[in-house]
Design a protein around this motif. Structure first.
Motif, PDB file in Angstrom:
ATOM      1  N   ASN A 153      -1.373   0.727  -4.788  1.00 48.66           N
ATOM      2  CA  ASN A 153      -0.991  -0.854  -4.377  1.00 48.66           C
ATOM      3  C   ASN A 153       0.418  -1.310  -5.492  1.00 48.66           C
ATOM      4  OD1 ASN A 153      -0.293  -3.612  -3.590  1.00 48.66           O
ATOM      5  ND2 ASN A 153      -2.614  -3.676  -4.032  1.00 48.66           N
ATOM      6  N   VAL A 177      -6.720  -0.537  -0.360  1.00 51.53           N
ATOM      7  CA  VAL A 177      -5.640   0.281   0.784  1.00 51.53           C
ATOM      8  C   VAL A 177      -6.309   1.424   1.009  1.00 51.53           C
ATOM      9  CG1 VAL A 177      -3.472   2.124  -0.030  1.00 51.53           C
ATOM     10  CG2 VAL A 177      -3.585  -0.715  -1.291  1.00 51.53           C
ATOM     11  N   THR A 232      -2.959  -0.648   4.562  1.00 48.33           N
ATOM     12  CA  THR A 232      -3.564  -1.832   3.892  1.00 48.33           C
ATOM     13  C   THR A 232      -4.298  -2.461   4.903  1.00 48.33           C
ATOM     14  OG1 THR A 232      -1.559  -1.059   2.769  1.00 48.33           O
ATOM     15  CG2 THR A 232      -2.748  -3.416   2.588  1.00 48.33           C
ATOM     16  N   GLY A 288       0.421  -1.270  -0.259  1.00 47.45           N
ATOM     17  CA  GLY A 288       0.123  -0.549   0.024  1.00 47.45           C
ATOM     18  C   GLY A 288       0.736   1.712  -0.302  1.00 47.45           C
TER      19      GLY A 288
END
Ligand code: MG
Length: 260
Positions: free
Chosen positions: A142, A242, A185, A113
């Motif tokens: 990501n 994320v 994340t 993330g």
């Protein structure tokens, strides 16, 4: 600084077979005449967000990323003295809700993330002090990473650059204080990373300045700024999210690829 600017959420979306850009406000997208990097003029039309499919919020000419940029991610490795830059590809990018496809010849693909910077105008040799004027906004990303390939590839060609390995979105947000945004994340709903961009070793303005010494950045180009903490493997069937304060949630399912 960027926080003096108006905070707006820009999305790219597909509706009725057409791609468009818009400003997202309270669940309604106000359509723009064109890419907000060119013009933020509205058409006067609007659409509920539930009626569209969100796409990656921009189409960069370059996808640049920074490695080892949080102390919490170093895990015994030395603190970098210089910004560690690598490249991905525009074809690595997918949008919110798209599937991350794990290639069939690997089984150690991790999430990362990250805060992602979106460049607003042609940028070459800018100082850190002038960098905010060249940044359009920020989004979530990501930096999907195959750990064995990361060890074996030249320039992390497959490890970071495979198709679908750069989920991006859901919106580009202007006017945020990107030097202090919480990144979280989650893997299948379980929190795996949780840290502020205030902990970046090299901050956003330093990154943009450094990259622009060597590479001309163009409007819409993106820079992933590094991942905090520890990462772990994603498997087919997993969902990874994320979330960044003020930006929203970038959610993608993971599927296994076929050899075809
Ligand atoms: Mg990364």
């Amino acid at each position: 600084m960027a926080q003096e600017r108006v905070c707006q959420r820009f999305v790219r979306y597909a509706a009725r077979g057409q791609e468009a850009h818009g400003i997202l406000d309270d669940g309604i997208i106000r359509t723009l005449e064109k890419d907000p990097l060119s013009s933020a003029r509205e058409t006067g039309e609007s659409t509920p967000i539930g009626d569209v499919r969100l796409l990656a919020p921009c189409k960069p000419s370059k996808v640049i990323a920074i490695g080892l940029n949080y102390h919490s991610h170093l895990r015994g490795r030395p603190v970098p003295e210089q910004i560690g830059v690598f490249s991905m590809f525009p074809t690595s990018i997918i949008g919110p809700g798209d599937q991350i496809v794990i290639p069939p010849d690997t089984d150690n693909v991790h999430y990362e993330g990250e805060l992602v910077v979106v460049i607003g105008k042609k940028t070459k040799n800018v100082s850190p002090a002038d960098a905010p004027d060249h940044i359009f906004g920020v989004t979530a990303g990501n930096d999907v990473s195959e750990r064995a390939w990361q060890r074996d590839d030249l320039q992390w060609f497959r490890a970071k650059g495979s198709d679908t390995f750069a989920p991006l979105g859901p919106a580009i947000v202007t006017g945020l204080d990107y030097d202090d945004l919480m990144i979280e994340t989650r893997l299948n709903g379980e929190v795996r990373q949780h840290e502020s961009t205030a902990d970046l070793i090299f901050c956003v303005d330093e990154i943009v300045s450094y990259v622009s010494r060597y590479v001309t950045l163009l409007p819409g180009d993106v820079i992933f700024t590094g991942t905090p903490g520890t990462t772990s493997e994603m498997r087919a069937g997993d969902t990874v999210e994320v979330e960044i304060d003020g930006i929203g949630v970038l959610r993608n399912e993971v599927v296994g690829g076929s050899m075809a």
